[in-house]
Design an enzyme around this catalytic site. Structure first.
Site, PDB file in Angstrom:
ATOM      1  N   ASN A 124      -1.480   6.350   0.404  1.00 19.84           N
ATOM      2  CA  ASN A 124      -0.300   6.904  -0.260  1.00 19.84           C
ATOM      3  C   ASN A 124       0.252   8.025   0.610  1.00 19.84           C
ATOM      4  O   ASN A 124      -0.467   8.608   1.423  1.00 19.84           O
ATOM      5  CB  ASN A 124      -0.685   7.469  -1.635  1.00 19.84           C
ATOM      6  N   HIS A 135       2.283  11.688   0.148  1.00 24.50           N
ATOM      7  CA  HIS A 135       2.651  12.688  -0.861  1.00 24.50           C
ATOM      8  C   HIS A 135       3.396  13.813  -0.143  1.00 24.50           C
ATOM      9  O   HIS A 135       2.936  14.286   0.904  1.00 24.50           O
ATOM     10  CB  HIS A 135       1.385  13.223  -1.548  1.00 24.50           C
TER      11      HIS A 135
HETATM   12  C1  GRF Z   1       8.543  10.246  -0.946  1.00 27.93           C
HETATM   13  O1  GRF Z   1       8.930  11.582  -0.908  1.00 27.93           O
HETATM   14  C2  GRF Z   1       7.054  10.124  -1.007  1.00 27.93           C
HETATM   15  O2  GRF Z   1       6.393  11.156  -0.366  1.00 27.93           O
HETATM   16  C3  GRF Z   1       6.774  10.178  -2.488  1.00 27.93           C
HETATM   17  O3  GRF Z   1       7.851   9.474  -3.069  1.00 27.93           O
HETATM   18  C4  GRF Z   1       8.991   9.557  -2.228  1.00 27.93           C
HETATM   19  C5  GRF Z   1       9.472   8.163  -1.989  1.00 27.93           C
HETATM   20  O4  GRF Z   1      10.694   8.141  -1.315  1.00 27.93           O
HETATM   21  N1  GRF Z   1       5.474   9.637  -2.805  1.00 27.93           N
HETATM   22  P1  GRF Z   1      11.279   6.775  -0.744  1.00 27.93           P
HETATM   23  O5  GRF Z   1      11.404   5.810  -1.906  1.00 27.93           O
HETATM   24  O6  GRF Z   1      10.355   6.272   0.294  1.00 27.93           O
HETATM   25  O7  GRF Z   1      12.598   7.135  -0.179  1.00 27.93           O
END
Ligand code: GRF
Length: 321
Positions: free
Chosen positions: A109, A111
């Site tokens: 994941n 974050h």
């Molecule tokens: C990102 O900021 C990621 O870190 C978090 O959710 C967001 C997803 O953004 N887990 P995207 O859909 O990839 O633009």
């Protein structure tokens, strides 16, 4: 070029990280390919891009399903596509513990904080609020506890005095798009990295009673018993004697068992040069989805086969309880 690791990307929203992963996977040198983009939200923007780029998609709404049932449906689609690693990219569902455990070490994941800081929601606003000089992003392994698995890679992003959560989030995303494809690439390549495989093997081998490491004919090996009179129960073989395998060599009960294993499961076992002649089997380590519990079992068995009676007796006694 070795076969590419097959990843499924789970999204719920815009999917910009998914896009970064997708285009990184198009580089010839990418060690991964995307076999599925799956989402719990039918209108997720990322799905349209996946379709445009000809990547298989799967949608299953979480509404009206238990967490377990929803996870199981997502998992079935991922398996059907041949997925080896699940990469979460803005997937807004907490996964059930059982699902996470089934994919232990194979879910990543990203974050948007410098973990362990600001797990969970609103990390950008919380970093600004705390007066931090930097925010950032972390790629981590997924474990049952939210945002708490091993951190694999991080990128720092400076916080400007006039940043809002939105402006900061936009810059953190630029960093995420650089970070995620690289972290995924490094992680999936680990399975072919002899140092990583050996490190893992060493920790399992040396966890057995009275063991130590000793080189033998240029390969690392593990012995049980004293430094002076110990016996080898395992060797690590890194593509020795023209073999393409990185492998653990362990003792079988003899040639019959060895040949049966190799015939029944040639993707796991082979007969190594020289050692094979005396009943040692090669258990291939550089293969997808390696099961380390299985490696641990073989180490234990081989250890038992050569350990002095005073040690095996103790274990036999312990097993009776
Ligand atoms: C990102 O900021 C990621 O870190 C978090 O959710 C967001 C997803 O953004 N887990 P995207 O859909 O990839 O633009």
């Amino acid at each position: 070029m070795a076969e590419k690791a097959k990843i499924a990307v789970f999204i719920s929203g815009t999917g910009t990280n998914m896009a970064a992963l997708l285009y990184a996977s198009r580089l010839e040198s990418s060690p991964f390919e995307i076999v599925l983009i799956a989402s719990n939200i039918a209108s997720a923007d990322g799905l349209a891009l996946a379709e445009l780029e000809g990547i298989p998609t799967f949608v299953h709404s979480h509404k009206g399903h238990s967490r377990e049932d929803h996870d199981t449906a997502m998992e079935a689609a991922a398996k059907q596509a041949g997925t080896e690693f699940i990469v979460l990219a803005g997937y807004m569902r907490v996964l059930s513990d059982a699902f996470v455990e089934r994919w232990d070490g194979r879910i990543l994941n990203i974050h948007p904080s410098l973990l362990p800081k600001y797990k969970g929601l609103d990390p950008h606003a919380r970093a600004i609020e705390a007066g931090d000089s930097h925010a950032g992003a972390s790629v981590h392994l997924v474990t049952p506890e939210l945002d708490a698995g091993e951190v694999l890679a991080q990128a720092k992003v400076a916080i400007a005095p006039d940043d809002t959560a939105e402006t900061l989030q936009a810059r953190v995303k630029l960093a995420e798009h650089q970070l995620y494809p690289r972290a995924v690439a490094d992680y999936v390549a680990r399975g072919n990295d002899p140092d990583c495989l050996f490190g893992q093997l060493r920790s399992l081998a040396l966890a057995l009673p009275e063991t130590h490491e000793r080189e033998s004919h240029g390969s690392p090996g593990f012995r049980v018993g004293s430094e002076k009179s110990g016996k080898f129960f395992a060797y690590f073989s890194d593509r020795h004697h023209g073999s393409e395998h990185i492998a653990l060599l362990v003792k079988t009960s003899g040639m019959d068992e060895l040949l049966n294993l190799v015939e029944a499961q040639p993707d796991i076992y082979y007969k190594p040069a020289f050692y094979g002649a005396s009943g040692w089997v090669g258990v291939i380590l550089n293969r997808p989805n390696i099961d380390w519990d299985h490696i641990e079992e073989w180490l234990g068995r081989s250890w038992r086969a050569v350990a002095p009676a005073r040690l095996t007796k103790l274990l036999d006694a312990a097993d009776m309880f």
